[in-house]
Design an enzyme around this catalytic site. Structure first.
Site, PDB file in Angstrom:
ATOM      1  N   GLU A 260     -14.889  -8.851  -7.245  1.00 56.71           N
ATOM      2  CA  GLU A 260     -15.160  -9.515  -5.954  1.00 56.71           C
ATOM      3  C   GLU A 260     -16.617  -9.292  -5.558  1.00 56.71           C
ATOM      4  O   GLU A 260     -17.220  -8.280  -5.907  1.00 56.71           O
ATOM      5  CB  GLU A 260     -14.181  -9.017  -4.888  1.00 56.71           C
ATOM      6  CG  GLU A 260     -14.166  -7.515  -4.695  1.00 56.71           C
ATOM      7  CD  GLU A 260     -15.210  -7.032  -3.748  1.00 56.71           C
ATOM      8  OE1 GLU A 260     -15.549  -7.802  -2.830  1.00 56.71           O
ATOM      9  OE2 GLU A 260     -15.698  -5.907  -3.917  1.00 56.71           O
ATOM     10  N   PHE A 261     -17.148 -10.265  -4.824  1.00 55.08           N
ATOM     11  CA  PHE A 261     -18.556 -10.192  -4.408  1.00 55.08           C
ATOM     12  C   PHE A 261     -18.672 -10.360  -2.895  1.00 55.08           C
ATOM     13  O   PHE A 261     -19.666 -10.873  -2.391  1.00 55.08           O
ATOM     14  CB  PHE A 261     -19.376 -11.264  -5.133  1.00 55.08           C
ATOM     15  CG  PHE A 261     -19.281 -11.165  -6.635  1.00 55.08           C
ATOM     16  CD1 PHE A 261     -19.962 -10.174  -7.322  1.00 55.08           C
ATOM     17  CD2 PHE A 261     -18.485 -12.044  -7.353  1.00 55.08           C
ATOM     18  CE1 PHE A 261     -19.861 -10.067  -8.716  1.00 55.08           C
ATOM     19  CE2 PHE A 261     -18.385 -11.949  -8.735  1.00 55.08           C
ATOM     20  CZ  PHE A 261     -19.069 -10.949  -9.422  1.00 55.08           C
TER      21      PHE A 261
ATOM     22  N   CYS B 227     -19.778   0.653  -1.937  1.00 56.70           N
ATOM     23  CA  CYS B 227     -19.969  -0.057  -3.201  1.00 56.70           C
ATOM     24  C   CYS B 227     -21.254   0.319  -3.931  1.00 56.70           C
ATOM     25  O   CYS B 227     -21.200   0.823  -5.060  1.00 56.70           O
ATOM     26  CB  CYS B 227     -19.964  -1.552  -2.941  1.00 56.70           C
ATOM     27  SG  CYS B 227     -18.476  -2.065  -2.065  1.00 56.70           S
TER      28      CYS B 227
ATOM     29  N   ASP C  80       0.865  -1.179   0.000  1.00 57.16           N
ATOM     30  CA  ASP C  80       0.000   0.000   0.000  1.00 57.16           C
ATOM     31  C   ASP C  80       0.899   1.226   0.000  1.00 57.16           C
ATOM     32  O   ASP C  80       2.012   1.185   0.527  1.00 57.16           O
ATOM     33  CB  ASP C  80      -0.925   0.018   1.219  1.00 57.16           C
ATOM     34  CG  ASP C  80      -2.165   0.870   0.961  1.00 57.16           C
ATOM     35  OD1 ASP C  80      -3.258   0.298   0.766  1.00 57.16           O
ATOM     36  OD2 ASP C  80      -2.029   2.122   0.938  1.00 57.16           O
TER      37      ASP C  80
ATOM     38  N   ARG D 152     -18.959  -9.231   1.044  1.00 58.63           N
ATOM     39  CA  ARG D 152     -19.579  -8.152   1.811  1.00 58.63           C
ATOM     40  C   ARG D 152     -18.684  -7.771   2.979  1.00 58.63           C
ATOM     41  O   ARG D 152     -18.076  -8.652   3.603  1.00 58.63           O
ATOM     42  CB  ARG D 152     -20.924  -8.613   2.395  1.00 58.63           C
ATOM     43  CG  ARG D 152     -21.992  -8.857   1.373  1.00 58.63           C
ATOM     44  CD  ARG D 152     -23.079  -9.717   1.969  1.00 58.63           C
ATOM     45  NE  ARG D 152     -22.554 -11.021   2.348  1.00 58.63           N
ATOM     46  CZ  ARG D 152     -23.244 -11.964   2.979  1.00 58.63           C
ATOM     47  NH1 ARG D 152     -24.476 -11.740   3.359  1.00 58.63           N
ATOM     48  NH2 ARG D 152     -22.690 -13.130   3.270  1.00 58.63           N
TER      49      ARG D 152
ATOM     50  N   LEU E 264     -34.429  -7.661   0.627  1.00 58.34           N
ATOM     51  CA  LEU E 264     -35.761  -7.054   0.602  1.00 58.34           C
ATOM     52  C   LEU E 264     -36.096  -6.441   1.961  1.00 58.34           C
ATOM     53  O   LEU E 264     -37.251  -6.384   2.350  1.00 58.34           O
ATOM     54  CB  LEU E 264     -36.815  -8.101   0.215  1.00 58.34           C
ATOM     55  CG  LEU E 264     -36.846  -8.527  -1.253  1.00 58.34           C
ATOM     56  CD1 LEU E 264     -37.943  -9.555  -1.507  1.00 58.34           C
ATOM     57  CD2 LEU E 264     -37.050  -7.318  -2.190  1.00 58.34           C
TER      58      LEU E 264
ATOM     59  N   LYS F 237     -23.802  -0.289   7.924  1.00 59.47           N
ATOM     60  CA  LYS F 237     -24.517  -1.524   8.268  1.00 59.47           C
ATOM     61  C   LYS F 237     -23.803  -2.106   9.493  1.00 59.47           C
ATOM     62  O   LYS F 237     -22.705  -1.641   9.835  1.00 59.47           O
ATOM     63  CB  LYS F 237     -24.514  -2.505   7.096  1.00 59.47           C
ATOM     64  CG  LYS F 237     -23.144  -3.044   6.734  1.00 59.47           C
ATOM     65  CD  LYS F 237     -23.261  -4.117   5.680  1.00 59.47           C
ATOM     66  CE  LYS F 237     -21.908  -4.778   5.462  1.00 59.47           C
ATOM     67  NZ  LYS F 237     -21.947  -5.858   4.512  1.00 59.47           N
TER      68      LYS F 237
HETATM   69  C1  UGA Z   1     -21.944  -5.141  -1.361  1.00 63.07           C
HETATM   70  C2  UGA Z   1     -22.378  -6.468  -2.022  1.00 63.07           C
HETATM   71  O1  UGA Z   1     -23.356  -7.116  -1.198  1.00 63.07           O
HETATM   72  C3  UGA Z   1     -21.193  -7.396  -2.243  1.00 63.07           C
HETATM   73  O2  UGA Z   1     -21.622  -8.524  -2.970  1.00 63.07           O
HETATM   74  C4  UGA Z   1     -20.121  -6.645  -3.049  1.00 63.07           C
HETATM   75  O3  UGA Z   1     -18.970  -7.430  -3.219  1.00 63.07           O
HETATM   76  C5  UGA Z   1     -19.739  -5.383  -2.322  1.00 63.07           C
HETATM   77  O4  UGA Z   1     -20.899  -4.556  -2.156  1.00 63.07           O
HETATM   78  C6  UGA Z   1     -18.707  -4.663  -3.143  1.00 63.07           C
HETATM   79  O5  UGA Z   1     -19.014  -4.268  -4.272  1.00 63.07           O
HETATM   80  O6  UGA Z   1     -17.540  -4.618  -2.733  1.00 63.07           O
HETATM   81  P1  UGA Z   1     -21.441  -4.330   1.128  1.00 63.07           P
HETATM   82  O7  UGA Z   1     -21.401  -2.940   0.552  1.00 63.07           O
HETATM   83  O8  UGA Z   1     -20.365  -4.768   2.044  1.00 63.07           O
HETATM   84  O9  UGA Z   1     -21.486  -5.429  -0.057  1.00 63.07           O
HETATM   85  O10 UGA Z   1     -22.792  -4.416   1.947  1.00 63.07           O
HETATM   86  P2  UGA Z   1     -24.225  -5.114   1.824  1.00 63.07           P
HETATM   87  O11 UGA Z   1     -24.334  -6.131   2.874  1.00 63.07           O
HETATM   88  O12 UGA Z   1     -24.510  -5.538   0.439  1.00 63.07           O
HETATM   89  O13 UGA Z   1     -25.154  -3.888   2.221  1.00 63.07           O
HETATM   90  C7  UGA Z   1     -25.151  -2.681   1.470  1.00 63.07           C
HETATM   91  C8  UGA Z   1     -26.158  -1.692   2.024  1.00 63.07           C
HETATM   92  O14 UGA Z   1     -27.473  -2.114   1.697  1.00 63.07           O
HETATM   93  C9  UGA Z   1     -26.138  -1.494   3.537  1.00 63.07           C
HETATM   94  O15 UGA Z   1     -26.231  -0.117   3.809  1.00 63.07           O
HETATM   95  C10 UGA Z   1     -27.359  -2.230   4.017  1.00 63.07           C
HETATM   96  O16 UGA Z   1     -27.887  -1.662   5.204  1.00 63.07           O
HETATM   97  C11 UGA Z   1     -28.299  -2.035   2.853  1.00 63.07           C
HETATM   98  N1  UGA Z   1     -29.341  -3.081   2.738  1.00 63.07           N
HETATM   99  C12 UGA Z   1     -28.999  -4.368   2.457  1.00 63.07           C
HETATM  100  C13 UGA Z   1     -30.674  -2.725   2.879  1.00 63.07           C
HETATM  101  O17 UGA Z   1     -31.011  -1.549   3.126  1.00 63.07           O
HETATM  102  N2  UGA Z   1     -31.633  -3.712   2.747  1.00 63.07           N
HETATM  103  C14 UGA Z   1     -31.313  -5.002   2.467  1.00 63.07           C
HETATM  104  O18 UGA Z   1     -32.243  -5.824   2.333  1.00 63.07           O
HETATM  105  C15 UGA Z   1     -29.966  -5.342   2.325  1.00 63.07           C
END
Ligand code: UGA
Length: 453
Positions: A153-154, A262, A31, A156, A252, A322
């Site tokens: 990458e996928f 992201c 880094d 969380r 949902l 989150k």
């Molecule tokens: C997200 C994706 O889920 C991953 O698959 C992806 O790899 C990642 O982005 C990325 O591109 O690096 P992440 O941002 O860590 O992951 O978080 P999520 O768990 O997906 O939540 C994202 C946001 O959506 C949070 O603010 C959460 O509170 C919100 N959320 C999620 C809702 O409001 N409702 C839901 O039903 C689910």
């Protein structure tokens, strides 16, 4: 055992490096920010990610995981270079590629043997090709000195290690199937769910996946707003929909909308890519509009319940975008703090791990030791982040200490009837405004039906 270099020690890079080291590979993470590397060398994490510290420390102790700021140490001899640097939003929503460009220039300067460059950062479609182009312009030969593979990458945040090791799929894109296969071999240590495509398709799969998940959230949030007006309960609506396997129950949960590093960035970047190519990505725009409105609606609810917010004390439970992360990027709490401050409210907040980060960017917020301190004397509380510790709060204690008993549940984690039984003026997102509203539903529906001829 492979020799792997990872560029960037953010969530994506550090998890990638630590997990590949744990699988027995020799990994060096680079880094450009010296403080981050110094911390890692001391065994401290620059980010909060459950389980990561242990994996990093174990592999560093075993000599399989090293850290450096020096490209001359990290690039020569690497068989694979994973690029996992940030791609923040630029002024028009486009992905800003300055860190990618700098990484590629440094790779070009130090490359000395055939190396597969694996792009793990989320980059605009076509970036893999331009990476190859830059290297060619710097005198490197594609296929002899290097090959480029896209590997979105996928994972969380908060469950990144689990997600890395238990992927629904690994996507690899390249013009060169052998290079993609070589990267696939790294992953075959723990999964067979590998899909190989061309470079641009792999880059697009990432954007389309994140945009789809963001769309599911905005969809249910729009349904939530309609539920509120018609006296239906969005939690049950989502559950009822989720049983349909074609729809699926995940993502949902109605609430304050999505944040993080992201979804907002990637939806905006995809929108930008479509627009500069003459398209009108109306669905993507609506996804962002709805998400912004979810935050605004909280302020409207508060005005309705509290009245003029000037001088009122509003408490926020949770700041992270989150639970299980200290990340506050694009968090609902940050938007709410700005909007409520503009209304003249006095703000208080508590988060189990994100307060240090929030402190750096939020002025005028009183940071508290726990939820009870936030509640003491407050006019209203907003549940912003659904941390587990907020699910078991002593509600009578909160109730007794509040000035006014207004509770907005921004993530629908409480039972409305129970909260009302405790005496709170309770509102969730997309839930009946009071326990009797289900009975009022026909009345709410009638006027709009009358308009349908
Ligand atoms: C997200 C994706 O889920 C991953 O698959 C992806 O790899 C990642 O982005 C990325 O591109 O690096 P992440 O941002 O860590 O992951 O978080 P999520 O768990 O997906 O939540 C994202 C946001 O959506 C949070 O603010 C959460 O509170 C919100 N959320 C999620 C809702 O409001 N409702 C839901 O039903 C689910």
């Amino acid at each position: 055992m492979r020799r792997i270099t990872v560029l960037g020690v953010g969530y994506v890079g550090l998890v990638t490096g630590a997990c590949f080291a744990d699988l027995g590979n020799q990994v060096i993470c680079l880094d450009v920010i010296p403080e981050k590397i110094e911390k890692l060398k001391r065994g401290e994490m620059p980010i909060f990610e459950p389980g990561l510290e242990e994996v990093v420390q174990r592999n560093a102790a075993a000599g399989r995981l090293e850290f450096t700021t020096n490209y001359a140490e990290a690039i020569p001899n690497a068989e694979f270079i994973f690029v996992a640097v940030g791609t923040p939003s630029g002024v028009d929503g486009e992905a800003d590629l300055k860190y990618i460009r700098s990484a590629v220039e440094n790779i070009a300067a130090h490359l000395d043997t055939y190396t597969i460059i694996v792009n793990r950062s989320t980059v605009p479609v076509g970036t893999g090709d331009s990476t190859a182009q830059t290297l060619i312009e710097r005198g490197k030969q594609q296929g002899i000195d290097f090959q480029v593979v896209s590997n979105p990458e996928f994972t969380r945040e908060g469950s990144a290690i689990y997600d890395f090791l238990n992927p629904d799929r690994v996507v690899l894109g390249s013009v060169d199937k052998e290079a993609a296969e070589a990267v696939a071999e790294l992953y075959r240590a723990f999964t067979e769910k590998i899909m190989i495509t061309d470079l641009r398709t792999a880059e697009m799969i990432k954007y389309a996946s994140n945009a789809f998940l963001a769309m599911k959230i905005s969809f249910i949030n729009e349904i939530a707003s309609i539920c509120e007006k018609l006296g239906a309960d969005v939690k049950d609506v989502a559950a009822g929909m989720g049983h349909d396997q074609r729809i699926g129950a995940a993502f949902l949960n109605a609430g304050l909308g999505f944040g993080g590093s992201c979804f907002p960035k990637d939806v905006k970047a995809l929108t930008y890519m479509a627009e500069v190519n003459g398209l009108h990505p109306q669905l993507l725009r609506a996804v962002m509009d709805i998400n912004r409105d979810q935050r605004r609606r909280v302020v409207l609810h508060l005005r309705e319940l509290v009245g003029n917010l000037r001088g009122k004390t509003i408490g926020m439970l949770g700041l992270a975008f989150k639970p299980n992360t200290d990340d506050i990027r694009e968090a609902a709490a940050i938007d709410l703090a700005h909007m409520l401050a503009n209304e003249g409210a006095n703000l208080r907040a508590y988060d189990p791990v994100a307060m240090e980060n929030a402190h750096r960017i939020l002025d005028g917020v009183k940071f508290c030791a726990d939820a009870y301190e936030v509640a003491a004397g407050a006019d209203a509380l907003i549940l912003v982040t659904e941390w587990n510790e907020f699910k078991q709060l002593n509600m009578p204690r909160l109730y007794a200490s509040m000035q006014r008993k207004i509770f907005l549940d921004g993530r629908n984690i409480y039972d409305p009837a129970e909260m009302r039984a405790h005496g709170f003026e309770y509102r969730g997102v997309g839930r009946p405004l009071n326990d009797a509203s289900a009975d009022n539903a026909p009345l709410a529906v009638e006027p709009s039906l009358a308009n349908v001829k």
